[in-house]
Design an enzyme around this catalytic site. Structure first.
Site, PDB file in Angstrom:
ATOM      1  N   SER A 113      -1.819  54.157  10.077  1.00 26.40           N
ATOM      2  CA  SER A 113      -1.151  55.450   9.968  1.00 26.40           C
ATOM      3  C   SER A 113      -0.886  56.128  11.306  1.00 26.40           C
ATOM      4  O   SER A 113      -0.175  55.590  12.132  1.00 26.40           O
ATOM      5  CB  SER A 113      -1.974  56.342   9.054  1.00 26.40           C
ATOM      6  OG  SER A 113      -1.270  57.503   8.773  1.00 26.40           O
ATOM      7  N   HIS A 114      -1.528  57.273  11.515  1.00 23.85           N
ATOM      8  CA  HIS A 114      -1.238  58.071  12.714  1.00 23.85           C
ATOM      9  C   HIS A 114      -2.052  57.616  13.925  1.00 23.85           C
ATOM     10  O   HIS A 114      -1.895  58.164  15.004  1.00 23.85           O
ATOM     11  CB  HIS A 114      -1.553  59.539  12.419  1.00 23.85           C
ATOM     12  CG  HIS A 114      -2.966  59.738  11.966  1.00 23.85           C
ATOM     13  ND1 HIS A 114      -3.387  59.354  10.708  1.00 23.85           N
ATOM     14  CD2 HIS A 114      -4.046  60.221  12.601  1.00 23.85           C
ATOM     15  CE1 HIS A 114      -4.672  59.615  10.597  1.00 23.85           C
ATOM     16  NE2 HIS A 114      -5.104  60.131  11.728  1.00 23.85           N
ATOM     17  N   ASP A 279       3.119  55.408   9.523  1.00 21.90           N
ATOM     18  CA  ASP A 279       3.472  54.693   8.302  1.00 21.90           C
ATOM     19  C   ASP A 279       4.380  55.502   7.376  1.00 21.90           C
ATOM     20  O   ASP A 279       4.606  55.097   6.228  1.00 21.90           O
ATOM     21  CB  ASP A 279       2.212  54.250   7.556  1.00 21.90           C
ATOM     22  CG  ASP A 279       1.342  55.416   7.133  1.00 21.90           C
ATOM     23  OD1 ASP A 279       1.358  56.447   7.831  1.00 21.90           O
ATOM     24  OD2 ASP A 279       0.638  55.309   6.114  1.00 21.90           O
ATOM     25  N   ASP A 281       4.096  58.486   5.876  1.00 28.05           N
ATOM     26  CA  ASP A 281       3.649  59.297   4.746  1.00 28.05           C
ATOM     27  C   ASP A 281       3.404  60.759   5.110  1.00 28.05           C
ATOM     28  O   ASP A 281       3.261  61.596   4.233  1.00 28.05           O
ATOM     29  CB  ASP A 281       2.429  58.676   4.037  1.00 28.05           C
ATOM     30  CG  ASP A 281       1.252  58.451   4.944  1.00 28.05           C
ATOM     31  OD1 ASP A 281       1.345  58.777   6.147  1.00 28.05           O
ATOM     32  OD2 ASP A 281       0.221  57.932   4.452  1.00 28.05           O
ATOM     33  N   ARG A 282       3.377  61.068   6.408  1.00 30.21           N
ATOM     34  CA  ARG A 282       3.174  62.477   6.794  1.00 30.21           C
ATOM     35  C   ARG A 282       4.493  63.125   7.200  1.00 30.21           C
ATOM     36  O   ARG A 282       5.459  62.433   7.513  1.00 30.21           O
ATOM     37  CB  ARG A 282       2.220  62.563   7.986  1.00 30.21           C
ATOM     38  CG  ARG A 282       0.844  62.069   7.677  1.00 30.21           C
ATOM     39  CD  ARG A 282      -0.088  62.363   8.835  1.00 30.21           C
ATOM     40  NE  ARG A 282      -1.414  61.872   8.528  1.00 30.21           N
ATOM     41  CZ  ARG A 282      -2.523  62.301   9.112  1.00 30.21           C
ATOM     42  NH1 ARG A 282      -2.449  63.219  10.054  1.00 30.21           N
ATOM     43  NH2 ARG A 282      -3.686  61.811   8.767  1.00 30.21           N
ATOM     44  N   LYS A 376       1.476  60.097  -0.257  1.00 26.52           N
ATOM     45  CA  LYS A 376       2.222  61.170   0.353  1.00 26.52           C
ATOM     46  C   LYS A 376       3.492  60.570   0.948  1.00 26.52           C
ATOM     47  O   LYS A 376       3.555  59.370   1.208  1.00 26.52           O
ATOM     48  CB  LYS A 376       1.392  61.911   1.386  1.00 26.52           C
ATOM     49  CG  LYS A 376       0.646  61.070   2.390  1.00 26.52           C
ATOM     50  CD  LYS A 376      -0.372  61.950   3.100  1.00 26.52           C
ATOM     51  CE  LYS A 376      -0.908  61.280   4.343  1.00 26.52           C
ATOM     52  NZ  LYS A 376      -2.195  60.662   4.130  1.00 26.52           N
TER      53      LYS A 376
HETATM   54  C1  VG1 Z   1      -7.039  62.187   7.498  1.00 32.28           C
HETATM   55  C2  VG1 Z   1      -6.552  63.472   6.873  1.00 32.28           C
HETATM   56  C3  VG1 Z   1      -6.389  63.282   5.371  1.00 32.28           C
HETATM   57  C4  VG1 Z   1      -5.451  62.110   5.105  1.00 32.28           C
HETATM   58  C5  VG1 Z   1      -5.975  60.874   5.802  1.00 32.28           C
HETATM   59  C6  VG1 Z   1      -5.043  59.695   5.677  1.00 32.28           C
HETATM   60  O1  VG1 Z   1      -8.310  61.857   6.992  1.00 32.28           O
HETATM   61  O2  VG1 Z   1      -7.447  64.516   7.130  1.00 32.28           O
HETATM   62  O3  VG1 Z   1      -5.896  64.479   4.832  1.00 32.28           O
HETATM   63  O4  VG1 Z   1      -5.361  61.856   3.722  1.00 32.28           O
HETATM   64  O5  VG1 Z   1      -6.132  61.141   7.201  1.00 32.28           O
HETATM   65  O6  VG1 Z   1      -3.775  59.998   6.170  1.00 32.28           O
HETATM   66  P1  VG1 Z   1      -9.671  62.167   7.783  1.00 32.28           P
HETATM   67  O7  VG1 Z   1     -10.754  61.545   6.969  1.00 32.28           O
HETATM   68  O8  VG1 Z   1      -9.496  61.570   9.149  1.00 32.28           O
HETATM   69  O9  VG1 Z   1      -9.764  63.659   7.884  1.00 32.28           O
HETATM   70  V1  VG1 Z   1      -2.858  58.819   6.917  1.00 32.28           V
HETATM   71  O10 VG1 Z   1      -1.321  59.437   7.181  1.00 32.28           O
HETATM   72  O11 VG1 Z   1      -3.802  58.475   8.181  1.00 32.28           O
HETATM   73  O12 VG1 Z   1      -2.810  57.603   5.799  1.00 32.28           O
HETATM   74 CO    CO Z   2       0.043  58.086   7.472  1.00 33.63          CO
END
Ligand code: VG1
Ligand code: CO
Length: 543
Positions: A113-114, A279, A281-282, A376
């Site tokens: 993801s990010h 990815d 989704d955000r 998302k």
């Molecule tokens: C983070 C965000 C959460 C999100 C998750 C996956 O998790 O806070 O809201 O669902 O990332 O997003 P954490 O446990 O680091 O707070 V993604 O776009 O990384 O799939």
């Molecule tokens: Co993501």
């Protein structure tokens, strides 16, 4: 072609977090690491023989190699068919849609993801079930258990499938269908929104920039915004996906998308700005001179969703993750809708969506979506904003000012402390947990604690319980502080401090959030002693 059975041993640290397993690429590339985990996935889902799976990823470094390993292991497992995005690319929402539209057994998404990519960056793998959503905890627990007892895995010795060639291929007995990653998803978006109205807005001179951050959404955004909706060529920035995201951090927030932020705050800003993550989704939403916090965006989308064709019949209900601000609750109240509060992570929305209890849900971390998929969806949020703006014919800043006038403004910010020593972070949480019962009535900086607890979620659909989902503090004056540790980081601990206060005085709706929340920020430090414990002077990231 022959199935090889390879002897292996359990590898520590294969516990899936908030969203699948995430580790440094170098860890994923260690002998047996990926293979062990994939075999554990097969076991955790009760075997994949005869299954139809979807496979794709965000295109980061190792995505292509990992996809071939997953395919060879799927073939060895007896999977009937795998539907793969061309070059093993699929945005997370596009993968969710494909699982649903093709009635697949599930899917594997290769993404961190990010988190940054490249040889020094991170990698990840996540299993989604037949509803298109991330596996629930009952399944991820089984996968984790399997990683602890594994003694062998099976893999087909076979040549790579040419994933650049769209069409049907074979690997041993298994069919591999390579599909264009964008087409189906773009059609889904067209079915939800009034593309004609949005195109008319662009034709009338409306301007936007979308920063794809050299991540997966580039081709999707170009196809949808520029080719179909007629946004000016070049509206999509950093549109070419790169294995290292161009060296950037594909996290759409004011820190990591600073160029976009500066442009939207500058003198020649376009009407609308947006960005997505690794990815897809955000989402990050901006108007000329305004950054819309994700919690506010969720509320504004919920309040105005019926302007888009897909939602014109009304919404079933709303939901937000616990640390997300209460802005959407106020919309739910006004619309007479139920509003659910879930733990952080998209997997907790799945049951509510499947049961038809909610239509739109979101998280403060820039994730928003609806019942069209079970992830998302960054571009969905951008398109719903565009559809609303096309109907309301109003600048973003004015729309938000009106929203705050009707609902009040939930001033909100999140302060992240990254790469904190795990022992220090764990000790802090344990120590606070131990005195939760004594806190009510005591002082916290300039404020008083009114209530303190640790969030536990009782799923109203299947009765499952998720405990230890964040420490919550209600403060005098209506403020709230939430503390939790991230479940997506790969180095040390990330401490997230979520800060919020509702303001309903019409004369006080234009403050800077950091100033509006100053007493609450002070109270949070008094409650946690975070700066003193970590020796930091302030957070690494403020969203
Ligand atoms: C983070 C965000 C959460 C999100 C998750 C996956 O998790 O806070 O809201 O669902 O990332 O997003 P954490 O446990 O680091 O707070 V993604 O776009 O990384 O799939
Ligand atoms: Co993501």
């Amino acid at each position: 072609m022959q199935i090889e059975t390879i002897a292996t041993r359990p590898i520590d640290g294969q516990k899936p977090g908030t969203s699948g397993l995430r580790k440094r690429v170098s860890v994923f590339m260690e002998p047996h690491f990926l293979e062990n985990y994939v075999q554990a996935v097969w076991q955790g889902i009760g075997g994949a023989k005869g299954a139809t799976l979807v496979l794709g990823g965000d295109g980061r470094y190792f995505n292509d190699r990992a996809a071939q390993v997953v395919l060879r292991m799927a073939a060895a497992e007896g999977v009937t068919k795998v539907i793969v995005g061309q070059n093993a690319i699929l945005s997370t929402p596009a993968a969710s849609h494909l699982i649903r539209s093709r009635k697949a057994t599930g899917g594997i998404i290769l993404s961190a993801s990010h988190n940054p990519g490249g040889p020094e960056g991170d990698f990840g793998l996540k299993y989604n079930g037949s509803n298109g959503g991330p596996a629930p905890e009952s399944v991820t627990e089984k996968i984790f258990a399997a990683t602890k007892t594994i003694s062998e895995y099976r893999i087909l010795s076979a040549h790579d499938v040419d994933l650049s060639a769209i069409g049907t291929h074979r690997m041993g007995e298994m069919e591999v269908e390579v599909v264009d990653p964008v087409t189906d998803y773009a059609m889904l978006m067209e079915s939800l929104f009034d593309f004609d109205a949005i195109a008319k807005m662009f034709a009338g001179g409306f301007t936007m920039v979308f920063d794809a951050m050299h991540a997966v959404t580039g081709p999707y955004a170009k196809a949808i915004f520029e080719d179909r909706l007629g946004a000016a060529p070049g509206s999509v920035l950093n549109a070419v996906p790169l294995p290292d995201f161009g060296g950037g951090h594909p996290d759409p927030n004011p820190i990591w998308a600073k160029d976009l932020m500066d442009r939207m705050m500058g003198p020649h800003a376009p009407d609308f700005g947006a960005a997505s993550d690794g990815d897809g989704d955000r989402n990050m939403i901006l108007g000329r001179g305004i950054y819309v916090t994700p919690s506010d965006s969720l509320a504004a989308l919920a309040a105005n969703a019926t302007l888009a064709p897909a939602y014109k019949g009304g919404l079933k209900g709303l939901a937000r993750s616990m640390p997300t601000s209460g802005a959407v609750d106020r919309v739910a109240e006004k619309l007479g809708l139920d509003c659910y509060e879930t733990p952080t992570g998209w997997k907790f929305f799945g049951n509510l969506l499947d049961a038809g209890r909610i239509t739109i849900c979101g998280e403060e971390s820039a994730g928003t979506s609806s019942d069209h998929v079970r992830e998302k969806d960054g571009l969905w949020a951008v398109l719903l904003w565009l559809n609303i703006l096309a109907e309301k014919k109003q600048p973003v800043a004015e729309l938000m000012a009106d929203h705050w006038k009707s609902y009040g403004r939930n001033y909100y910010t999140r302060h992240d402390y990254e790469e904190v020593e795990t022992a220090i972070a764990d000790a802090m949480v344990d120590e606070i947990r131990g005195r939760l019962d004594d806190l009510p009535g005591s002082a916290a900086g300039p404020l008083t604690v009114e209530a303190a607890d640790e969030f536990a979620y009782h799923d109203p659909v299947d009765g499952s319980v998720a405990e230890q989902q964040g420490l919550r503090f209600q403060l005098s004056g209506g403020g709230r502080v939430v503390i939790r540790l991230s479940g997506t980081g790969t180095v040390g601990a990330t401490v997230r401090v979520y800060l919020e206060r509702l303001e309903t005085d019409p004369a006080k709706l234009d403050a800077d959030p950091q100033e509006a929340l100053a007493p609450i920020i002070e109270a949070a430090e008094a409650l946690t002693g975070l700066k003193a414990r970590t020796g930091r002077t302030g957070p690494d990231v403020i969203t």
